[in-house]
Each structure stands twice: as structure tokens, then as C-alpha cells.
Design a protein around this motif. Structure first.
Motif, PDB file in Angstrom:
ATOM      1  N   LYS A 134      12.905 -42.685  30.732  1.00 42.99           N
ATOM      2  CA  LYS A 134      14.070 -43.610  30.247  1.00 42.99           C
ATOM      3  C   LYS A 134      15.130 -43.106  29.725  1.00 42.99           C
ATOM      4  O   LYS A 134      16.330 -43.605  29.688  1.00 42.99           O
ATOM      5  N   SER A 166       6.823 -49.906  32.537  1.00 42.44           N
ATOM      6  CA  SER A 166       5.998 -51.008  32.877  1.00 42.44           C
ATOM      7  C   SER A 166       6.667 -52.508  32.664  1.00 42.44           C
ATOM      8  O   SER A 166       6.791 -53.441  33.343  1.00 42.44           O
ATOM      9  N   ASN A 205      10.969 -46.823  20.955  1.00 44.21           N
ATOM     10  CA  ASN A 205      10.880 -46.839  22.431  1.00 44.21           C
ATOM     11  C   ASN A 205      11.323 -48.369  22.904  1.00 44.21           C
ATOM     12  O   ASN A 205      11.873 -48.429  24.098  1.00 44.21           O
ATOM     13  N   GLU A 246      14.436 -48.776  25.723  1.00 50.07           N
ATOM     14  CA  GLU A 246      14.043 -49.770  27.035  1.00 50.07           C
ATOM     15  C   GLU A 246      14.971 -51.127  27.029  1.00 50.07           C
ATOM     16  O   GLU A 246      15.203 -51.385  28.033  1.00 50.07           O
TER      17      GLU A 246
HETATM   18 MG    MG Z   1       7.580 -49.389  28.490  1.00 49.85          MG
END
Ligand code: MG
Ligand code: NDP
Length: 406
Positions: A132, A158, A229, A233
Motif C-alpha cells: 500500500k 483485504s 494502517n 488504507e
Molecule cells: Mg488491510
């Protein structure tokens, strides 16, 4: 099945010794009729790479260090394996862009994964993007390269894989034209979801790396614990789905069964569910638009019994606030955010700073940035380097300060 569906796809796995790398190889192992490993890359776990080369017999293996490459080459020869071992950052790009490669799993951790992911895109490959940080650092350039070179970009994260599955295929023009009101990005909340600020000050690296639902590499585990995170994202989602930061809402969902949702203007909300196992998004992206078995157990809703949802606390989880602010500022801000975070997480894992100093370091370094538009990969890497230097100076001052006061 037609002839194309069964022809063997040549796959390069960048970051083969990591958590995503090993889940990818697990999926490949289950489908020898579809996938063949073309190249595997590693950084420090050379013995693991050797074992993977013996098992998968790739055409190439890549490590960073020239001496380690030589040693691995002779060991593989002795073992009767024909794999050619290459060394260095350019070799990562070469095995990503090689004309015989069909698909590239970009699963190196951090900024180190950017050049090889970009090389796969400029060579027009099918790119399965786990890294990412690539989109956080160079989203505009990367997405432009995807379109210019006709690459096929499939999200592995995910949440983004879930969103991809819930969107119609013509989403790339933006969310409004396809009737989407907002994206709901779910977050587990990590291991310290209910911890007080005082508790967070005493968190150890081992506690931070023990995620309740997912088994992942160290860096992303710490990012999940700080909620950086989710911030990374959010930025990743903006680039992948042509969304503005305010169109992406973070929702805490501790069970990690709903991987994200898409809210349409007519009130329909589509979600993708599944057990928290990265082999599902990996298998989805590898086989897309077909479906293959991933080896993941079917979801048992009755055993799950309940699903909870909460709003995130941006005070206790300042990293998420900082990432949202960097997303809104745009330009160089997300590059600085990412670089400062990588330095801070590494320092925390070494025991040099406390868990709660991670956001402090990032906020101070972001404060030094005069937000600029970034036009090339060279400029991205220059901003990244400068922010790392500033973050390291911050750490050096901190050490002097600790030394004087202790
Ligand atoms: Mg993730
Ligand atoms: P790991 O730490 O488990 O693996 C990282 C991989 O990158 C290893 O193969 C490692 O090699 C290699 N690597 C590390 N540094 C370098 C470097 N400087 N140059 C070349 N290779 C390097 O990480 P994860 O698999 O957990 O994560 C990989 C990426 O996927 C990250 O960007 C993460 O954010 C993303 N991601 C991960 C998820 C997960 O569930 N793990 C979920 C969603 C996204 P070696 O081990 O040999 O040192």
C-alpha cells in the motif's frame, strides 16, 4: 473451461519470504495447472528463499546483497536447482518487468517496494498490489502509469479487495457516476482498541505485533496497532477508487469479518465478508474475473453470532488523524507521513522510542513539510529521503534528551 483459462500464468512474487508472499505461494501451490512461479525475491531470509527455490524452481531469485546472491547461487547449484540468482534493486525491477511474466505480486514491505511495483506497471503487467505504501507515496503517478501502459491493477489489501468486489466494473471515472455515496472502510481497531492512553505508553513491540485477527509482518502489525494502517488504507482507497478523503469513512469492526462496504445513493449497502485470511483476496485477484479455491474455510455465521461497529477515536489513535490530514493536504504530505512512519516504527521495534512517540515523531516531521505537488518518481524518492533524514535527526535529538535527563 477454455484454453486461455487453463494456460499457465508466469508469476513473480516480490517479497516471497513475507506473510503475503507465503500466502500467495500457498494459493499457487493449490493450482499448479494455472500458475507457475517465474521469480521469487527476498531480503534477509535467504535460507527461506533457498527452500522456496528448491520447491518452486523459479527461473530467477533476487536478493539485495551481491555476496548473499553468490552464496545462494552455489548452494542452489549443489542442490541441482537451475534458478539464476540476481542481486540488487534493479534486479527486482527486472524480474517484475520481464517479458515472460504475466502477473506480479507486489508484496515487499514499505517504500522499498515502490520501484519494482512501478516497473511491473510500466511493463503493462497484471499487478496484484499488496504494498500500500506505493499508492500512499506515488498514487497519482502510479495510477497514471497503470492507464498509460494498460496494466491491470488488482488490490490485495483485504479492504480494497472487498471494495473492488462491491463496485461495478466502470468505477474508475469516480464514485458519483456509478451512484456511490461513500466507502465504509472497516478496521479491527488492533490489539489496543480498548486501551487507555496511559496503557498505550507502556506497550511493548511484542504486544504491538500480536494482532487479534490477522497474522502479518511486523511493520504492518505495528501500523495496525497505531491505526496508521487504516490511515494508509484511506489514502490507498482514494487512489484506487477515485475517491475524495471525505468519501471514505473508517468504521471499527473488531471481528474483521466484513472486509469493507460500499454505500450507494439508493440506500443499498454492499459488503464483502469472509474469514480473516489473506488467501481469499489473493486468490480473488489472481484468478479474476474467475473464482478459484483459496483453501480458506467457509464462513460460519452462526459461530460468529455477532458483529460490532464503532467510530474510531482519533485522539487515542493520532496516527489515523495524521493520515486523514495528510490525505486532505495531498501532494508531498502522504510521502512525508509514510517516510516518518517507517522510521518511527523501526525505532519503536528497536526499543528506541515509546509506542506513543510514533505519532509525535510523525506530526513533528509533517509540520516541517511545505506541501508541494510531486511530478516524478525521482521527486517522490527525494521527498521520502529528506523526510527520513529529518525523522532520524528527531530520533537523535530524542536520544540526547533521554541521555541528559536519565
Ligand atoms: Mg488491510
Ligand atoms: P513481511 O514483513 O512479512 O514481508 C515483507 C517482504 O518484503 C519479505 O519478503 C522481505 O524479505 C521483503 N523485504 C523487506 N525489506 C525489503 C527491502 N528493503 N528490499 C526488498 N525486499 C524487502 O510483510 P507483509 O507480507 O506483512 O506485508 C507486505 C506488504 O503487504 C506491506 O506493504 C503490507 O502493508 C501489505 N499488506 C500486508 C497484509 C498482511 O496480511 N500481511 C495485508 C494487507 C497488505 P525478508 O523477509 O527476506 O527480509
Amino acid at each position: 473451461m477454455n484454453a486461455t483459462a487453463v494456460s499457465l500464468q508466469q508469476v513473480t512474487v516480490l517479497g516471497a519470504t513475507g506473510s503475503i508472499g507465503s500466502s500467495t505461494l500457498d494459493v499457487i501451490r493449490q493450482h499448479p495447472d494455472r500458475y507457475q512461479v517465474f521469480a521469487l525475491t527476498a531480503h534477509s531470509r535467504i535460507a527461506e528463499l533457498k527452500a522456496l527455490c528448491i520447491e518452486h524452481q523459479p527461473r530467477f531469485a533476487v536478493v539485495n546483497d551481491a555476496l548473499a546472491a553468490q552464496r545462494l547461487q552455489s548452494e542452489l547449484r549443489l542442490a541441482g536447482v537451475a534458478t539464476q540468482v540476481l542481486a540488487g534493486a534493479q534486479a527486482l525491477c527486472d524480474v517484475a518487468a520481464h517479458p515472460d511474466v504475466d502477473a506480479v505480486m507486489a508484496a515487499i514491505v514499505g517504500a522499498a517496494g515502490l520501484p519494482s511495483a512501478m516497473a511491473a506497471v510500466t511493463a503493462g503487467k497484471k499487478i496484484l498490489l499488496a504494498n500500500k505504501e506505493t499508492l500512499v507515496m506515488s498514487g497519482a503517478l502510479f495510477m497514471r502509469a497503470v492507464h498509460e501502459h494498460g496494466a491491470q491493477l488488482l488490490p490485495i489489501d483485504s479492504e480494497h479487495n472487498a471494495i473492488f468486489q462491491c463496485l461495478p466494473c466502470n468505477y474508475s471515472e469516480g464514485l458519483a457516476p456509478v451512484g456511490v455515496r461513500r466507502i465504509l472502510l472497516t478496521a479491527s481497531g488492533g490489539p489496543f482498541r480498548n486501551s487507555s492512553y496511559a496503557d498505550l505508553e507502556r506497550v511493548t513491540p511484542a504486544q504491538a505485533c500480536a494482532h487479534p485477527n490477522w497474522s502479518m509482518g511486523q511493520k504492518i502489525s505495528v501500523d495496525s496497532a497505531t491505526m496508521m494502517n487504516k490511515g494508509l488504507e484511506l489514502i490507498e482507497a482514494c487512489w484506487l477508487f477515485a475517491a475524495r478523503p471525505e468519501q471514505v469513512e473508517v468504521v471499527i469492526h473488531p471481528q474483521s469479518v466484513i472486509h469493507s462496504l460500499v454505500d450507494y445513493v439508493d440506500g443499498s449497502v454492499l459488503a464483502q465478508l469472509g474469514n480473516p485470511d489473506m488467501r481469499t483476496p489473493i486468490a480473488h485477484a489472481m484468478a479474476w474475473p474467475e473464482r478459484i479455491d483459496s483453501g480458506v474455510a467457509p464462513l460460519d455465521l452462526c459461530a460468529l453470532a455477532r458483529m460490532d461497529f464503532f467510530a474510531p477515536d482519533l485522539q487515542r489513535f493520532a496516527c489515523l488523524r495524521l493520515a486523514i490530514e495528510a490525505a486532505q493536504a495531498g501532494g508531498s504530505a502522504p510521502i512525508v507521513l509514510n517516510a516518518a512512519n517507517e522510521v518511527a516504527v523501526a525505532a519503536f521495534l528497536r526499543g528506541d522510542i515509546r509506542f506513543t512517540q510514533i505519532p509525535q515523531l510523525i506530526e513533528d516531521i509533517l509540520g516541517l513539510d511545505v506541501v508541494n505537488q510531486v511530478q516524478s518518481l525521482q521527486e517522490v524518492l527525494a521527498v521520502d529521503q529528506q523526510a527520513r533524514q529529518q525523522a532520524n535527526s528527531w530520533l537523535a535529538k530524542q536520544k540526547i534528551h533521554v541521555g541528559v535527563s536519565s
